[in-house]
Design a protein around this motif. Sequence first.
Motif, PDB file in Angstrom:
ATOM      1  N   PHE A 207       0.860  -1.188   0.000  1.00 43.04           N
ATOM      2  CA  PHE A 207       0.000   0.000   0.000  1.00 43.04           C
ATOM      3  C   PHE A 207       0.891   1.231   0.000  1.00 43.04           C
ATOM      4  CE2 PHE A 207       0.994  -0.914   4.352  1.00 43.04           C
ATOM      5  CZ  PHE A 207       1.137   0.317   4.964  1.00 43.04           C
ATOM      6  N   ARG A 208       0.293   2.361  -0.297  1.00 47.16           N
ATOM      7  CA  ARG A 208       1.038   3.622  -0.324  1.00 47.16           C
ATOM      8  C   ARG A 208       0.587   4.506   0.827  1.00 47.16           C
ATOM      9  NH1 ARG A 208       4.060   4.179  -4.815  1.00 47.16           N
ATOM     10  NH2 ARG A 208       3.588   2.734  -6.567  1.00 47.16           N
ATOM     11  N   ASP A 209       1.546   5.137   1.458  1.00 37.90           N
ATOM     12  CA  ASP A 209       1.227   6.025   2.568  1.00 37.90           C
ATOM     13  C   ASP A 209       0.782   7.384   2.043  1.00 37.90           C
ATOM     14  OD1 ASP A 209       3.520   7.264   1.699  1.00 37.90           O
ATOM     15  OD2 ASP A 209       4.770   6.577   3.363  1.00 37.90           O
ATOM     16  N   ALA A 210       0.607   8.347   2.947  1.00 36.67           N
ATOM     17  CA  ALA A 210       0.124   9.668   2.548  1.00 36.67           C
ATOM     18  C   ALA A 210       1.067  10.384   1.610  1.00 36.67           C
ATOM     19  CB  ALA A 210      -0.119  10.525   3.800  1.00 36.67           C
ATOM     20  N   ASP A 211       2.357  10.032   1.634  1.00 35.11           N
ATOM     21  CA  ASP A 211       3.329  10.661   0.746  1.00 35.11           C
ATOM     22  C   ASP A 211       3.523   9.906  -0.553  1.00 35.11           C
ATOM     23  OD1 ASP A 211       3.778  12.611   2.687  1.00 35.11           O
ATOM     24  OD2 ASP A 211       5.310  11.382   3.683  1.00 35.11           O
ATOM     25  N   GLY A 212       2.742   8.850  -0.769  1.00 37.47           N
ATOM     26  CA  GLY A 212       2.847   8.084  -1.998  1.00 37.47           C
ATOM     27  C   GLY A 212       3.962   7.069  -2.018  1.00 37.47           C
ATOM     28  N   VAL A 213       4.601   6.841  -0.868  1.00 39.15           N
ATOM     29  CA  VAL A 213       5.696   5.869  -0.795  1.00 39.15           C
ATOM     30  C   VAL A 213       5.104   4.476  -0.611  1.00 39.15           C
ATOM     31  CG1 VAL A 213       7.778   5.179   0.455  1.00 39.15           C
ATOM     32  CG2 VAL A 213       7.216   7.611   0.170  1.00 39.15           C
ATOM     33  N   LEU A 214       5.619   3.515  -1.369  1.00 36.79           N
ATOM     34  CA  LEU A 214       5.138   2.146  -1.281  1.00 36.79           C
ATOM     35  C   LEU A 214       5.574   1.520   0.043  1.00 36.79           C
ATOM     36  CD1 LEU A 214       3.617  -0.020  -2.966  1.00 36.79           C
ATOM     37  CD2 LEU A 214       5.878  -0.872  -3.639  1.00 36.79           C
ATOM     38  N   GLN A 215       4.620   0.954   0.764  1.00 40.95           N
ATOM     39  CA  GLN A 215       4.886   0.314   2.050  1.00 40.95           C
ATOM     40  C   GLN A 215       4.380  -1.136   2.023  1.00 40.95           C
ATOM     41  OE1 GLN A 215       6.627   1.823   4.253  1.00 40.95           O
ATOM     42  NE2 GLN A 215       6.446   3.979   3.679  1.00 40.95           N
ATOM     43  N   ARG A 216       4.920  -1.955   2.918  1.00 39.91           N
ATOM     44  CA  ARG A 216       4.524  -3.366   2.978  1.00 39.91           C
ATOM     45  C   ARG A 216       4.265  -3.763   4.428  1.00 39.91           C
ATOM     46  NH1 ARG A 216       5.399  -6.005  -1.851  1.00 39.91           N
ATOM     47  NH2 ARG A 216       6.751  -4.907  -3.341  1.00 39.91           N
ATOM     48  N   PHE A 217       3.329  -4.697   4.583  1.00 39.55           N
ATOM     49  CA  PHE A 217       3.006  -5.201   5.913  1.00 39.55           C
ATOM     50  C   PHE A 217       4.122  -6.107   6.416  1.00 39.55           C
ATOM     51  CE2 PHE A 217      -1.235  -4.424   4.086  1.00 39.55           C
ATOM     52  CZ  PHE A 217      -1.743  -3.573   5.064  1.00 39.55           C
ATOM     53  N   MET A 218       4.282  -6.106   7.728  1.00 40.90           N
ATOM     54  CA  MET A 218       5.300  -6.953   8.350  1.00 40.90           C
ATOM     55  C   MET A 218       4.858  -7.235   9.795  1.00 40.90           C
ATOM     56  SD  MET A 218       8.325  -4.142   8.956  1.00 40.90           S
ATOM     57  CE  MET A 218       8.193  -3.565   7.255  1.00 40.90           C
ATOM     58  N   TRP A 219       5.593  -8.134  10.427  1.00 36.24           N
ATOM     59  CA  TRP A 219       5.289  -8.437  11.827  1.00 36.24           C
ATOM     60  C   TRP A 219       5.481  -7.211  12.698  1.00 36.24           C
ATOM     61  CZ3 TRP A 219       2.485 -12.212  13.350  1.00 36.24           C
ATOM     62  CH2 TRP A 219       2.519 -13.464  12.741  1.00 36.24           C
TER      63      TRP A 219
END
Length: 219
Positions: A207-219
Amino acid sequence: ARGDDSFSAPAAGAVPAVPLAYHDCTAADDDDDYDDDDGDDRSDGDRREASALLLWVLPARGRVLVRGLWFVAYCAVAAAAVHWGTYAHPYLLADNRHIPFYLWRRLIDRTPWARFALVPAYVIAWALLLGVVLRRRSPLWRLLLVGATAAVLVPQQLLEFRYFVVPFLLVRLHMPLQRSAPSLVAETLLYAAVNGVVLGLFLWRPFRDADGVLQRFMW
């Protein structure tokens, strides 16, 4: 009965007869199934009952009402700990990449009373852990495990799965040995399923955060 405590020496050359009752009592003593008092004939059933789900922390004898009151008392203590001991670390509330962030928002802190609704599950989990899983460990060993785990987790003030890895490994290593192949297969499949879901979220649900940076789920 075990017979009279008095003993008379046999005559010279005579072979003392061993009464059948003495043999039966010895065998019964070896099996731990013999009791001197008829009123304790239920001891075997009580021991089996004490190894049930909640009876490690509840009294082994007594009526259901008494055990229910003990269960309520443990729940009251746990509810007090939840009320005065719950703390949400700023990192827990800020980092939406971690799974604990969603556990907190959507389960534990979903409503003002949601955290208290989990109290019976906490008590049952405690009974399962110390009464069933670690029932062969000594009380001192269990006390040290709980104390050491609390000394590691409480000062962190942060809910993260990685902090539970070492306590979990200690518990798993001291669990009774599983000699059943289906049990081992089921446990392996459970671990594989949990890790497969987390790995799938990491790989295929970015998913992308408010700044448009791609993020991924993790523990």
